[in-house]
Design a protein around this motif. Structure first.
Motif, PDB file in Angstrom:
ATOM      1  N   UNK A 134      -7.809  29.215 -20.787  1.00 36.90           N
ATOM      2  CA  UNK A 134      -6.472  28.664 -22.283  1.00 36.90           C
ATOM      3  C   UNK A 134      -5.597  27.588 -22.086  1.00 36.90           C
ATOM      4  N   UNK A 135      -5.043  27.605 -20.286  1.00 35.37           N
ATOM      5  CA  UNK A 135      -3.871  26.656 -19.917  1.00 35.37           C
ATOM      6  C   UNK A 135      -5.071  25.641 -20.051  1.00 35.37           C
ATOM      7  N   UNK A 136      -5.720  25.237 -19.676  1.00 39.39           N
ATOM      8  CA  UNK A 136      -6.533  23.611 -19.305  1.00 39.39           C
ATOM      9  C   UNK A 136      -7.232  23.581 -19.840  1.00 39.39           C
ATOM     10  N   UNK A 137      -7.722  24.323 -20.913  1.00 42.67           N
ATOM     11  CA  UNK A 137      -8.406  23.747 -22.164  1.00 42.67           C
ATOM     12  C   UNK A 137      -9.593  23.822 -21.619  1.00 42.67           C
ATOM     13  N   UNK A 138     -10.230  24.892 -20.823  1.00 34.76           N
ATOM     14  CA  UNK A 138     -11.075  24.648 -20.672  1.00 34.76           C
ATOM     15  C   UNK A 138     -12.713  24.881 -21.342  1.00 34.76           C
ATOM     16  N   UNK A 139     -12.218  25.840 -22.716  1.00 35.00           N
ATOM     17  CA  UNK A 139     -12.680  26.438 -23.698  1.00 35.00           C
ATOM     18  C   UNK A 139     -11.566  26.605 -24.554  1.00 35.00           C
ATOM     19  N   UNK A 140     -11.899  25.128 -25.390  1.00 33.76           N
ATOM     20  CA  UNK A 140     -10.375  24.790 -26.348  1.00 33.76           C
ATOM     21  C   UNK A 140     -10.739  24.936 -27.529  1.00 33.76           C
ATOM     22  N   UNK A 141     -12.052  25.730 -28.123  1.00 34.68           N
ATOM     23  CA  UNK A 141     -12.065  25.841 -29.284  1.00 34.68           C
ATOM     24  C   UNK A 141     -11.671  27.095 -29.760  1.00 34.68           C
TER      25      UNK A 141
ATOM     26  N   UNK B 235       3.281  23.339 -17.727  1.00 33.24           N
ATOM     27  CA  UNK B 235       3.781  21.708 -18.381  1.00 33.24           C
ATOM     28  C   UNK B 235       2.108  21.256 -18.544  1.00 33.24           C
ATOM     29  N   UNK B 236       1.715  21.242 -17.615  1.00 36.12           N
ATOM     30  CA  UNK B 236       0.149  21.045 -18.332  1.00 36.12           C
ATOM     31  C   UNK B 236      -0.487  21.514 -19.247  1.00 36.12           C
ATOM     32  N   UNK B 237      -0.364  22.163 -19.429  1.00 35.38           N
ATOM     33  CA  UNK B 237      -1.029  23.094 -21.321  1.00 35.38           C
ATOM     34  C   UNK B 237      -0.230  21.606 -22.823  1.00 35.38           C
ATOM     35  N   UNK B 238       1.638  22.149 -22.174  1.00 36.67           N
ATOM     36  CA  UNK B 238       1.999  21.096 -23.117  1.00 36.67           C
ATOM     37  C   UNK B 238       1.349  19.921 -22.866  1.00 36.67           C
ATOM     38  N   UNK B 239       0.804  19.086 -22.211  1.00 35.91           N
ATOM     39  CA  UNK B 239       1.131  17.954 -22.356  1.00 35.91           C
ATOM     40  C   UNK B 239      -0.497  17.552 -22.476  1.00 35.91           C
ATOM     41  N   UNK B 240      -1.039  18.710 -22.389  1.00 39.82           N
ATOM     42  CA  UNK B 240      -2.923  18.541 -22.844  1.00 39.82           C
ATOM     43  C   UNK B 240      -2.524  19.470 -24.971  1.00 39.82           C
ATOM     44  N   UNK B 241      -1.769  19.534 -25.135  1.00 40.60           N
ATOM     45  CA  UNK B 241      -1.491  20.297 -26.283  1.00 40.60           C
ATOM     46  C   UNK B 241      -1.400  19.603 -27.211  1.00 40.60           C
TER      47      UNK B 241
ATOM     48  N   UNK C  55      -8.045  13.524 -17.725  1.00 40.54           N
ATOM     49  CA  UNK C  55      -7.094  14.472 -17.175  1.00 40.54           C
ATOM     50  C   UNK C  55      -8.153  15.685 -17.354  1.00 40.54           C
ATOM     51  N   UNK C  56      -8.745  15.832 -18.026  1.00 40.50           N
ATOM     52  CA  UNK C  56      -9.819  16.890 -17.808  1.00 40.50           C
ATOM     53  C   UNK C  56     -11.229  16.605 -17.044  1.00 40.50           C
ATOM     54  N   UNK C  57     -11.371  15.939 -16.908  1.00 47.35           N
ATOM     55  CA  UNK C  57     -12.852  14.618 -16.742  1.00 47.35           C
ATOM     56  C   UNK C  57     -12.401  14.735 -14.716  1.00 47.35           C
ATOM     57  N   UNK C  58     -11.671  14.206 -14.786  1.00 44.35           N
ATOM     58  CA  UNK C  58     -11.499  13.602 -13.409  1.00 44.35           C
ATOM     59  C   UNK C  58     -10.033  13.559 -12.787  1.00 44.35           C
TER      60      UNK C  58
END
Length: 856
Positions: free
Chosen positions: A518-525, A647-653, A700-703
């Motif tokens: 949820x927070x790091x959007x691994x399953x972002x659907x 903080x990480x989630x809001x950045x990605x969001x 951010x997601x893969x590296x």
């Protein structure tokens, strides 16, 4: 010590040194973080450092005296401080700097003494000088005054805590007042109020009668009673040794022998005073056990005195025989008196007493009988201390009524705070090591002692009852450190049990994986479904949004996505933060955007942040997620860790939001006239922005997140303690925050600028497509942080009725900030060996697209 703590301490030090304007705390914090190493204390280094400071200081003797006074009290970090001061004294440049900063001319002080007001706080020695009322102060003077107030507040708080700790012992039983009023109840000497009358002069007696009278006096003196011809003098100080007055008319040979015997009486006096003072309840069980052991030695000594008296009554005791018979007792009482004097001068109890006894026992190597006696005292004194330790490492319970044990239980800190406070302190503050109470022979295992009991305590608070079958009695020994092995075995047992409880019974890895979904959007659907359904609601101001509606939409999105199979999905909830992401990060890092170094001032001028109290956020800026975590998993996934995830989630969001805006803006443009001259350039710029956003997301997601998560997962498979789990989890989050550039203020500003430009451009394209009229720049005066910045950018970049010029302005602004970001990322990658950022630089500037543009 983490990076933020080091940064905070460096900032405080620079403020105290009045050097905050000319030096950046980040430089020193980074240097200290990379070169942090524990200080190893040795007797040689400490002695050398002491001697150096004594030679450098004009009051060297006072310094050595103060050091000798503090050393027995187990003062925290005394030796490392002395070592640091010795290095400062050798650095002439640093000494001159400190003298210039803190030495004021006497004339200046005299002239300004009438212009300031000095206040004393609570009658203590702390003083604070205040300027007269109405004085206009500079920002530097105001910052200094704030620092002085903070230091005085901290000092007063520490004293209040100390007073409270002492007050906790007031409920102990007390001896009745008449015990102290009746002076003849004491075993020590009572000074006579007047000399006895009708006493013959000893000089007038024959020599054999002189010897008989003196032997009788000495036998009385040996049990604390004044004689006729030898009497005790009043004490010159409370801890001074007892001295005696001998009749000067006594035969010279006897006089010399009596002076050699009298130290035994002085030792007995010192021991008696110690036993009467340190047998009281408030002195602790260690001192009480030591006094009981000393009384055993004194009992044997009094038996010797009774035997000597019997020989004297039989006319079979001479002064020479008396001197011969007391030799063993003379040495024993000398050791007891030395121990008593050391404890009294240090005014210590508990662990420091055991440290003194341990060092005394070690110093007697070579004298087997003396060492055996001192070892006997140490073992007896250690019994109650080791009993407390057994309760702690075997059961996780602190039973320390006299506050002597190395583990302090702060009952005001409750586990419920883990889900409420950002700076959660339960795990670190509920049970702590009192370094001044650690016996010297337990220093190497003090952390294991603390953790063994902490682990068991957590298990007990989960309602799980366990028993350690390998529990054995702990016994102090000088050479055979069997108790160390028992402590280590108890630590291993407690650690294994708690790890099994967290990982197997409470599925820690499953929880962390769920949070990653949820927070790091691994399953972002689920986020795509949620943004489609909640976009109209999130565009509103936070005070207009119905949080229950957001939570309903989030629940619907979860149940219609792949997350529906997650057993922990019901613990996820939607929240609205009080700050936007950038402002919150600056608050956490304790970095003010508009001050500090000149570099920050330049960037702050380009990106001013309005006061959050005068604005209201939009839902897109304030939206975040929260997660309910129960005990004991809240030890690992505590409020501090969840804040980092947020903080990480809001950045990605927000990256996702900007990506959606750019895509939707182009969909709107497809319905417009494709023959317009600026249509192609608008499309090219929009694709550049989209590629930037997507490349940054990929990085951010893969590296960053995926490699660090893999390292965390592998580390959790091999950890042996809960502290290792905490360390691995904290390192994972800190690495993600750092590599996602959320801890570097300059890079964060540049990224925010780029996001603002992209958001402004997409909004401009949407308005032009939907309205087909000049773009209005009028907005609500009280809007979000981002909208404030967009208003300024819109005014500067949008050319009314000239879309070609508007697109050119946006292109130039976007390229300028991308180049600034590339420059900063290249500098970080080379200076800090962050090779992953070079991959991002190569991806953003593929084939030198930005750096080789003709207009650059």
């Amino acid at each position: 010590m983490n990076e933020f703590r080091v940064h905070h301490l460096v900032s405080q030090l620079l403020t105290q040194l009045r050097a905050q304007d000319s030096h950046s705390p980040e430089v020193f914090a980074e240097l200290l973080t990379k070169n942090l190493s524990p200080y190893v204390t040795t007797q040689v280094s400490t002695h050398h450092a002491k001697r150096k400071i004594a030679e450098f200081s004009p009051n060297g003797e006072e310094f050595l005296k103060k050091y000798d006074e503090l050393k027995p009290k187990q003062t925290r970090a005394l030796d490392p401080l002395v070592y640091l001061l010795s290095h400062i004294s050798e650095d002439k440049v640093l000494c001159e700097f400190l003298q210039q900063r803190f030495s004021l001319p006497q004339a200046t002080t005299a002239n300004t003494s009438t212009e300031v007001e000095t206040i004393k706080l609570l009658g203590d020695s702390q003083e604070l000088s205040l300027p007269p009322s109405g004085t206009i102060m500079t920002q530097k003077e105001l910052d200094k005054l704030r620092g002085d107030l903070a230091n005085l507040t901290q000092a007063l708080t520490s004293k209040d805590i100390a007073r409270t700790d002492k007050g906790q012992l007031k409920g102990l039983p007390k001896l009745p007042a008449w015990v102290n009023e009746q002076q003849y109840l004491s075993s020590d000497f009572v000074t006579p109020t007047k000399p006895p009358s009708n006493q013959p002069v000893i000089k007038s007696l024959p020599v054999h009668l002189q010897e008989k009278a003196i032997i009788e006096d000495i036998l009385f003196l040996m049990i604390g009673i004044n004689g006729k011809y030898v009497t005790a003098k009043p004490l010159s100080a409370k801890l001074a040794p007892r001295t005696f007055s001998v009749d000067h008319t006594l035969d010279l040979s006897m006089h010399a022998l009596v002076n050699r015997i009298l130290p035994l009486c002085s030792y007995y006096s010192s021991i008696s005073r110690f036993l009467e003072e340190y047998s009281q309840f408030q002195c602790g069980m260690v001192n009480q056990a030591l006094c009981a052991s000393m009384r055993g030695v004194i009992k044997e000594y009094l038996i010797l005195v009774a035997q000597l008296e019997h020989q004297h009554n039989l006319q079979q005791l001479s002064l020479q025989k008396l001197w011969y018979y007391i030799q063993p007792s003379l040495k024993s009482l000398e050791i007891l008196s030395s121990v008593a004097a050391s404890i009294q001068s240090a005014s210590c109890k508990g662990g420091p007493v055991l440290s003194l006894l341990h060092e005394k026992t070690q110093s007697l190597t070579g004298d087997d009988k003396a060492q055996e006696l001192c070892l006997h005292l140490t073992q007896a004194a250690a019994v109650p201390y080791f009993e407390i330790m057994e309760q702690w490492i075997y059961k996780g319970v602190v039973q320390d009524p006299y506050q002597e044990f190395i583990v302090e239980d702060h009952k005001t800190v409750e586990k419920e705070q883990l889900s409420k406070e950002y700076n959660d302190s339960y795990w670190e503050s509920r049970y702590t090591i009192a370094s001044e109470k650690v016996p010297s022979f337990l220093e190497n295992v003090a952390t294991k002692i603390l953790n063994a009991g902490k682990y068991l305590n957590v298990i007990h608070e989960c309602g799980v009852e366990i028993s350690y079958t390998g529990a054995t009695e702990l016994i102090y020994s000088l050479h055979d450190k069997q108790y160390v092995e028992q402590i280590e075995q108890a630590f291993v047992f407690a650690s294994k049990k708690l790890l099994d409880l967290l990982i197997k019974e409470h599925d820690l890895l499953g929880r962390l994986t769920s949070i990653k979904h949820y927070f790091l959007l691994e399953q972002g659907d689920y986020l795509v479904h949620f943004m489609d359904m909640a976009y109209d609601e999130l565009k509103k101001k936070t005070n207009e949004i119905q949080l229950t509606r957001l939570e309903s939409l989030l629940e619907l999105a979860l149940r219609t996505s792949i997350a529906s199979s997650d057993p922990f999905k019901d613990d996820l909830k939607a929240i609205l933060s009080s700050f936007d992401l950038t402002t919150q990060l600056f608050h956490i890092m304790s970095i003010q955007p508009d001050i500090d170094t000149s570099r920050r001032k330049r960037s702050a001028a380009a990106f001013p942040l309005p006061n959050p109290s005068t604005i209201s956020l939009s839902g897109l800026e304030a939206f975040s997620l929260d997660y309910n975590v129960g005990w004991p998993l809240s030890l690992i996934i505590n409020r501090k860790a969840l804040t980092k995830y947020q903080l990480l989630f809001r950045h990605l969001f927000y990256f996702k939001h900007i990506e959606r805006q750019l895509c939707s803006a182009w969909l709107n443009r497809k319905a417009d006239d494709q023959s317009l001259s600026w249509h192609t350039s608008a499309f090219i710029l929009q694709q550049q922005m989209l590629v930037f956003i997507q490349s940054f997301q990929y990085y951010m997601m893969f590296e960053v997140i995926e490699p660090n998560w893999t390292g965390l997962y592998q580390s959790l498979q091999s950890v042996s303690t809960v502290d290792d789990v905490l360390a691995c989890h904290t390192d994972f989050l800190d690495a993600c925050l750092k590599d996602c550039m959320l801890t570097n203020s300059d890079v964060l500003r540049t990224i925010t600028e780029l996001m603002v430009v992209c958001a402004t451009y997409s909004g401009c394209m949407k308005q032009h497509s939907n309205l087909s009229k000049p773009v209005s720049t009028q907005q609500d005066d009280k809007s979000s942080v981002l909208t404030h910045i967009i208003l300024k950018r819109t005014t500067q970049l949008i050319a009314i009725d000239n879309m070609e010029q508007t697109i050119s302005n946006f292109d130039h602004e976007f390229t300028k900030h991308v180049l600034a970001l590339l420059e900063k990322l290249t500098l970080i990658s080379t200076s800090e060996s962050e090779h992953s950022m070079l991959n991002l630089v190569a991806r953003l500037d593929y084939n030198g697209f930005f750096t080789e543009k003709p207009d650059n």
